[in-house]
Scaffold this motif. Structure first.
Motif, mmCIF file in Angstrom:
data_model
loop_
_atom_site.group_PDB
_atom_site.id
_atom_site.type_symbol
_atom_site.label_atom_id
_atom_site.label_comp_id
_atom_site.label_asym_id
_atom_site.label_seq_id
_atom_site.Cartn_x
_atom_site.Cartn_y
_atom_site.Cartn_z
ATOM 1 N N THR A 285 8.281 6.077 17.836
ATOM 2 C CA THR A 285 7.539 6.758 16.770
ATOM 3 C C THR A 285 7.159 5.771 15.667
ATOM 4 O O THR A 285 6.071 5.853 15.087
ATOM 5 C CB THR A 285 8.380 7.903 16.182
ATOM 6 N N SER A 286 8.039 4.835 15.384
ATOM 7 C CA SER A 286 7.747 3.821 14.362
ATOM 8 C C SER A 286 6.507 3.022 14.735
ATOM 9 O O SER A 286 5.638 2.758 13.881
ATOM 10 C CB SER A 286 8.945 2.880 14.197
ATOM 11 N N TYR A 289 2.894 4.163 13.927
ATOM 12 C CA TYR A 289 2.348 4.010 12.574
ATOM 13 C C TYR A 289 1.873 2.580 12.293
ATOM 14 O O TYR A 289 1.361 2.304 11.208
ATOM 15 C CB TYR A 289 3.414 4.376 11.526
ATOM 16 N N ALA A 290 2.065 1.688 13.266
ATOM 17 C CA ALA A 290 1.789 0.274 13.004
ATOM 18 C C ALA A 290 0.703 -0.276 13.916
ATOM 19 O O ALA A 290 0.453 0.249 15.004
ATOM 20 C CB ALA A 290 3.072 -0.543 13.179
ATOM 21 N N TRP A 295 3.901 -5.031 16.386
ATOM 22 C CA TRP A 295 5.018 -4.422 17.124
ATOM 23 C C TRP A 295 6.155 -5.399 17.413
ATOM 24 O O TRP A 295 7.328 -5.070 17.177
ATOM 25 C CB TRP A 295 4.508 -3.814 18.428
ATOM 26 N N LEU A 298 8.102 -6.024 14.185
ATOM 27 C CA LEU A 298 8.804 -4.816 13.749
ATOM 28 C C LEU A 298 10.055 -4.582 14.595
ATOM 29 O O LEU A 298 11.123 -4.248 14.065
ATOM 30 C CB LEU A 298 7.869 -3.603 13.857
ATOM 31 N N TYR A 329 3.675 -0.489 5.682
ATOM 32 C CA TYR A 329 3.941 0.689 6.521
ATOM 33 C C TYR A 329 4.959 1.622 5.872
ATOM 34 O O TYR A 329 6.109 1.755 6.322
ATOM 35 C CB TYR A 329 4.458 0.259 7.906
ATOM 36 N N ILE A 332 6.777 4.274 8.144
ATOM 37 C CA ILE A 332 7.903 3.864 8.987
ATOM 38 C C ILE A 332 9.209 3.912 8.185
ATOM 39 O O ILE A 332 10.238 4.396 8.678
ATOM 40 C CB ILE A 332 7.673 2.451 9.559
ATOM 41 N N TRP A 336 12.547 6.459 9.012
ATOM 42 C CA TRP A 336 13.945 6.069 9.188
ATOM 43 C C TRP A 336 14.827 6.670 8.086
ATOM 44 O O TRP A 336 15.979 7.035 8.340
ATOM 45 C CB TRP A 336 14.075 4.550 9.205
#
Length: 431
Positions: A285-286, A289-290, A295, A298, A329, A332, A336
């Motif tokens: 899911t994180s 958003y990016a 990736w 992150l 972001y 993200i 969390w």
């Protein structure tokens, strides 16, 4: 020569393996005759069909002998005055294709054959083929076409639907069967199916998978949700209460993917159960958003958070992550932060428990099989059709039992750690 055991005593017929009952020389002779005589092995009128005919007719004659109390051509007759009364032709669909057999009759019409019952037009193996094809997501029309192409048999879509509909009776019994008193972990996940009721809509079907105290996989049930993620605490309380009423008195941990209302329902059902979010789903899911180019970085920066030795260390690592990425972001960081309460529980346990609960990989492998069946169909006319397809796909899992053995090996160390970490609550399920 009569076979004997190691002690020298005759070996009973029941000790023979099925393959020992087949004469290899006879089979080779039959195959050679079929070859030289221009007879095909399979298909209508082929060698397999002829053998099936002979076997069925011999079995039916044996049943008639038992029914009348004397063998064919034997003098004496039945004590009740009953006797054979010719035969009637009947075509049955077998795994070797359509086979015409002669069914013996008796004068009193009291003979009830069991090998091929009255009005039975298909052997049990054919029903199994139909259900297996349906489990792979084939429609009734596709199954009908397959049977016609491979077996040369004409089976209507209505008949195929009738065969698969019988599965629903077994599904109701399966969905209500008693469950174990204790499960160390229950995983809950959803797959999306397209259901055509009015307009086509994506509907979630939830699957609950329990791991038993012996490390075996136990699929607890399937539940259809509403369109648009409308499920809340009330829906989950109904599902969990159903599971509890089937005998589940305690669950050590429940792993899920941030399902709304589920933590509250778990607390109301089993007070001591820990709710753990799936880390893999949180990461996936994180990334949504990016930008894709970010990736790898992150993933590298988040790894110290979910591999931290303690919650305090995880907070420090997450603060560092926030300082670096919040401006770019913020969604993200919020994701969390909102999931933190369900993210941190597994940090309190040793590595063996972390391995098996930090993701829903245990259930993802099952869902991958279910998705193949769903994707093959595309969409379903109603909820019942979707549940039927998924149930048949579940019943076709691990036919060899090898998966069961792998599961038990994988969970052995974790179960010992669970028993220690949860003060012996797991041992109650072994009594």
């Amino acid at each position: 020569m009569t076979a004997t055991t190691s002690s020298g005593t005759p070996k009973p017929a029941s000790a023979k393996k099925p393959e020992d009952l087949i004469d290899d020389e006879l089979m080779a002779m039959l195959a050679e005759r079929a070859k030289t005589g221009g007879v095909s092995l399979a298909g209508e009128g082929g060698l397999l069909a002829q053998l099936t005919k002979k076997l069925l007719e011999s079995a039916l004659e044996g049943e008639m002998d038992a029914h009348l109390g004397y063998a064919k051509h034997e003098r004496g007759g039945s004590p009740e005055g009953n006797a054979r009364n010719g035969r009637r032709a009947k075509t049955v669909l077998t795994e070797a294709g359509p086979v015409e057999i002669d069914v013996p009759r008796d004068r009193n019409a009291s003979f009830e054959p069991q090998i091929v019952r009255k009005r039975q037009r298909r052997l049990a193996g054919v029903d199994g083929i139909v259900c297996s094809l349906a489990a792979k997501g084939l429609t009734t029309g596709e199954i009908s076409a397959h049977l016609a192409e491979v077996y040369g048999a004409s089976v209507s879509k209505e008949t195929i639907s009738t065969i698969t509909d019988r599965v629903m009776e077994g599904m109701a019994e399966w969905q209500n069967r008693p469950l174990d008193p204790v499960y160390p972990v229950i995983f809950i996940d959803a797959i999306r199916v397209k259901i055509r009721e009015g307009n086509v809509a994506n509907r979630p079907i939830y699957l609950a998978l329990g791991v038993t105290v012996d490390g075996e996989r136990d699929i607890l049930g399937l539940w259809a949700g509403e369109h648009g993620d409308g499920e809340g605490a009330k829906f989950w309380l109904r599902v969990l209460t159903e599971i509890k009423n089937r005998g589940v008195g305690d669950v050590l941990m429940l792993v899920c993917d941030g399902l709304k209302g589920l933590p509250d329902a778990v607390s109301a059902t089993w007070e001591q159960t820990i709710v753990q979010t799936c880390i893999v789903h949180l990461l996936r899911t994180s990334f949504r958003y990016a930008s894709k180019k970010d990736w790898p970085q992150l993933a590298k920066d988040l790894k110290p958070v979910y591999t931290a030795p303690s919650e305090s260390a995880a907070l420090d690592r997450f603060a560092e992550f926030s300082d670096k990425w919040e401006v770019r972001y913020p969604a993200i960081v919020k994701l969390w932060t909102d999931a933190w309460a369900e993210f941190v529980p597994f940090l309190a346990f040793d590595v063996e428990i972390r391995k098996v609960i930090c993701s829903t990989n245990a259930i993802e492998s099952i869902n991958a099989r279910l998705r193949r069946a769903v994707n093959a169909r595309g969409h379903f006319p109603n909820e019942q059709a979707a549940l039927k397809c998924l149930y048949m796909a579940l019943m076709s899992l691990d036919p060899t039992g090898k998966g069961r053995a792998r599961w038990m090996i994988r969970w052995k160390a974790a179960l010992n750690a669970f028993d220690i970490a949860f003060d012996g609550r797991l041992s109650v399920g072994r009594i």
